[in-house]
Write an enzyme that holds these catalytic residues in place. Structure first.
Site, short mmCIF file in Angstrom:
data_model
loop_
_atom_site.label_atom_id
_atom_site.label_comp_id
_atom_site.label_asym_id
_atom_site.label_seq_id
_atom_site.Cartn_x
_atom_site.Cartn_y
_atom_site.Cartn_z
N ASP A 1 -5.25 -7.56 -6.98
CA ASP A 1 -4.99 -8.34 -5.76
C ASP A 1 -6.18 -9.26 -5.48
O ASP A 1 -6.97 -9.01 -4.57
CB ASP A 1 -4.73 -7.40 -4.58
CG ASP A 1 -4.43 -8.16 -3.30
OD1 ASP A 1 -3.89 -9.28 -3.39
OD2 ASP A 1 -4.73 -7.64 -2.21
N CYS B 1 -2.05 -14.62 -3.77
CA CYS B 1 -1.93 -15.04 -2.37
C CYS B 1 -2.17 -16.54 -2.26
O CYS B 1 -2.49 -17.05 -1.19
CB CYS B 1 -2.86 -14.25 -1.46
SG CYS B 1 -4.60 -14.46 -1.85
N ARG C 1 0.85 -1.21 0.00
CA ARG C 1 0.00 0.00 0.00
C ARG C 1 0.88 1.25 0.00
O ARG C 1 0.60 2.23 -0.70
CB ARG C 1 -0.93 0.00 1.24
CG ARG C 1 -2.10 -0.94 1.11
CD ARG C 1 -3.09 -0.77 2.27
NE ARG C 1 -2.63 -1.37 3.50
CZ ARG C 1 -2.90 -2.62 3.88
NH1 ARG C 1 -3.62 -3.42 3.12
NH2 ARG C 1 -2.45 -3.09 5.02
N PHE D 1 -10.49 -5.97 -7.12
CA PHE D 1 -10.64 -6.78 -5.91
C PHE D 1 -10.27 -5.93 -4.69
O PHE D 1 -9.45 -6.29 -3.87
CB PHE D 1 -9.76 -8.04 -5.95
CG PHE D 1 -9.90 -8.86 -7.21
CD1 PHE D 1 -10.95 -9.77 -7.35
CD2 PHE D 1 -9.01 -8.71 -8.27
CE1 PHE D 1 -11.08 -10.53 -8.52
CE2 PHE D 1 -9.13 -9.46 -9.43
CZ PHE D 1 -10.18 -10.38 -9.55
N ASP E 1 -15.17 -4.33 -6.62
CA ASP E 1 -15.30 -5.54 -5.82
C ASP E 1 -16.74 -6.05 -5.96
O ASP E 1 -17.66 -5.28 -6.21
CB ASP E 1 -14.99 -5.26 -4.34
CG ASP E 1 -14.61 -6.53 -3.59
OD1 ASP E 1 -13.40 -6.75 -3.36
OD2 ASP E 1 -15.51 -7.32 -3.23
N SER E 2 -16.91 -7.36 -5.79
CA SER E 2 -18.26 -7.92 -5.90
C SER E 2 -18.98 -7.98 -4.56
O SER E 2 -20.10 -8.47 -4.47
CB SER E 2 -18.20 -9.33 -6.51
OG SER E 2 -17.33 -10.13 -5.75
N1 SAH Z 1 -7.05 -6.22 -2.25
C1 SAH Z 1 -7.77 -6.32 -1.01
C2 SAH Z 1 -7.98 -7.75 -0.59
C3 SAH Z 1 -8.65 -8.60 -1.64
S1 SAH Z 1 -9.57 -9.90 -0.99
C4 SAH Z 1 -7.07 -5.52 0.08
O1 SAH Z 1 -5.94 -5.10 -0.13
O2 SAH Z 1 -7.66 -5.30 1.15
C5 SAH Z 1 -10.43 -10.43 -2.38
C6 SAH Z 1 -11.64 -9.58 -2.72
O3 SAH Z 1 -12.06 -10.00 -4.01
C7 SAH Z 1 -12.84 -9.77 -1.82
O4 SAH Z 1 -13.22 -8.52 -1.30
C8 SAH Z 1 -13.94 -10.34 -2.72
O5 SAH Z 1 -15.21 -9.79 -2.44
C9 SAH Z 1 -13.48 -9.91 -4.08
N2 SAH Z 1 -13.87 -10.74 -5.24
C10 SAH Z 1 -13.76 -12.09 -5.39
N3 SAH Z 1 -14.09 -12.45 -6.64
C11 SAH Z 1 -14.41 -11.33 -7.31
C12 SAH Z 1 -14.82 -11.03 -8.65
N4 SAH Z 1 -14.92 -12.01 -9.55
N5 SAH Z 1 -15.06 -9.76 -8.99
C13 SAH Z 1 -14.93 -8.76 -8.07
N6 SAH Z 1 -14.53 -8.96 -6.81
C14 SAH Z 1 -14.28 -10.23 -6.42
#
Ligand code: SAH
Length: 400
Positions: free
Chosen positions: A304, A344, A216, A232, A254-255
């Site tokens: 991510d 991850c 970050r 994400f 995000d979804s």
């Molecule tokens: N980058 C974030 C952590 C990611 S965790 C951080 O730094 O805090 C993964 C995230 O992906 C979750 O919030 C989940 O809701 C989202 N997610 C999973 N599949 C997805 C998709 N196909 N489209 C959009 N978001 C998605």
């Protein structure tokens, strides 16, 4: 004492200090009948010829039948060991982690506590949040909690042992207060000058992706004047860092509507100009394609995603998904633009991830160079003998 004798030749991985013992390596288990079924009890591990190898926590129901506490014959597994190891874990973080009050205090094997995660939010008035993910640390829970309180001076300890890995150890999923007060809906933390609200009780993991702190900061340092796309985004960790770094605009996708709502609140918490940010409740795979069709481009993109490969048999499918989003991400970058891309998945090695990204660049018809290899922060150490500990890996790429 419970004694586990390995099959002839099966001592090799332990001699290399790999800390897990699988059922296929075990010749026999000897001890009192009640010990042989007791989850978490300490077992002496010896070779077929009777050589001492380790002391380990026995987990009769798990495919990881025992996890090593120590390879040192002279080290007993007792309260003093627990205290000593917690003290070391806390001292190391206190000395090495700066500019935040969200810290991974204990990280499993690398801190001498197989299966234990402890995160510390908001200092002595805040909360210690624990995940007990194996039989051994479960059995020593009380001693661990006491040692944590003594070493940190934080009286509030909350348990988030609700990860499904516990079921593989035959342990029930539990959450709740272990000491002190219950956390509120939002625990405020500050990292590199950015305020985040952490939902300890129901957020992902223990509420926040502490492991991405350095990344970050890197985004913050590269964001000035740039148009940023954060895929994400969860509760907006990278988005907030980009806004703090004076990004021109930030689109976060995000979804999960709930996560996005926290992201927006985090933005308000920092008093950032809301017109610079858009939060899209959408699927990343579809959104990236739609953006490409619209001819949109960005200066800085963050990918991510969640763990695409939950286990080694999912690697191939996961590799396709990583390649897909990275190919699209590279195409959406402007010249000289930056891509911060992560995996991850413990089952995807850093080398394999590198290959996947190279394949994505190739298929996208894009020239890119690697500016940096990325990883989790210094409070997420890994043991030299335990590659499984390196789950988070990333690359900072620049489109040429
Ligand atoms: N980058 C974030 C952590 C990611 S965790 C951080 O730094 O805090 C993964 C995230 O992906 C979750 O919030 C989940 O809701 C989202 N997610 C999973 N599949 C997805 C998709 N196909 N489209 C959009 N978001 C998605």
């Amino acid at each position: 004492m419970l004694t586990i004798t390995l099959k002839s030749g099966k001592e090799k991985s332990l001699l290399r200090r790999h800390p897990w013992i699988f059922p296929t390596a075990i010749e026999r288990v000897e001890g009192k009948p009640e010990e042989k079924t007791k989850s978490g009890v300490t077992a002496l591990i010896q070779s077929a010829s009777g050589q001492f190898l380790a002391r380990a926590a026995f987990s009769p129901q798990s495919q990881i039948r025992a996890r090593v506490w120590t390879f040192n014959d002279a080290e007993p597994i007792d309260h003093a060991m627990i205290k000593r190891r917690i003290k070391n874990a806390v001292a190391y973080r206190t000395a090495s982690v700066r500019d935040t009050n969200a810290i991974r205090l204990v990280f499993g094997e690398a801190d001498g506590f197989p299966g234990l995660v402890v995160d510390w939010y908001a200092g002595t008035q805040g909360h210690l949040v624990c995940q007990f993910q194996s039989a051994g640390v479960e059995l020593w829970k009380k001693a661990i909690v006491q040692a944590l309180i003594a070493e940190t001076g934080c009286p509030n300890v909350y348990e988030r042992s609700d990860a499904s890995v516990r079921e593989r150890e035959g342990l029930p999923l539990v959450t709740g207060v272990l000491a002190g007060t219950e956390p509120g809906e939002e625990t405020p933390v500050t990292e590199n000058g950015v305020h985040y609200a952490v939902d300890i009780k129901t957020g992902h993991k223990t509420g926040f992706y502490i492991d991405q702190r350095d990344n970050r900061k890197l985004v913050m340092d590269h964001a000035s004047g740039r148009d940023v796309l954060n895929c994400f985004c969860y509760t907006g960790g990278f988005s907030l860092a980009a806004l703090k770094g004076d990004a021109n605009s930030v689109i976060s996708i995000d979804s999960s509507g709930d996560a996005l709502a926290v992201g927006r609140r985090n933005m308000a918490l920092n008093g950032f100009d809301e017109t610079r940010a858009e939060w899209w409740d959408a699927d990343v795979f579809k959104s990236l394609r739609a953006l490409r069709e619209q001819g949109k481009t960005f200066d800085l993109i963050i990918l991510d995603p969640p763990k695409f490969a939950a286990s080694p048999q999912h690697v191939e499918r996961a590799a396709r998904a990583y390649k897909d989003i990275n190919l699209l991400g590279l195409q959406l970058l402007r010249g000289n633009g930056l891509l911060f891309t992560y995996s991850c998945s413990g089952a995807i090695s850093a080398d394999l991830f590198h290959k996947i990204i190279a394949g994505a660049a190739n298929d996208a018809g894009v020239d890119a160079r690697i500016l940096r290899r990325l990883s989790a922060g210094i409070d997420h150490p890994m043991t030299t003998s335990f590659p499984e500990g390196e789950y988070l890996k990333g690359l900072l790429l620049q489109k040429i």
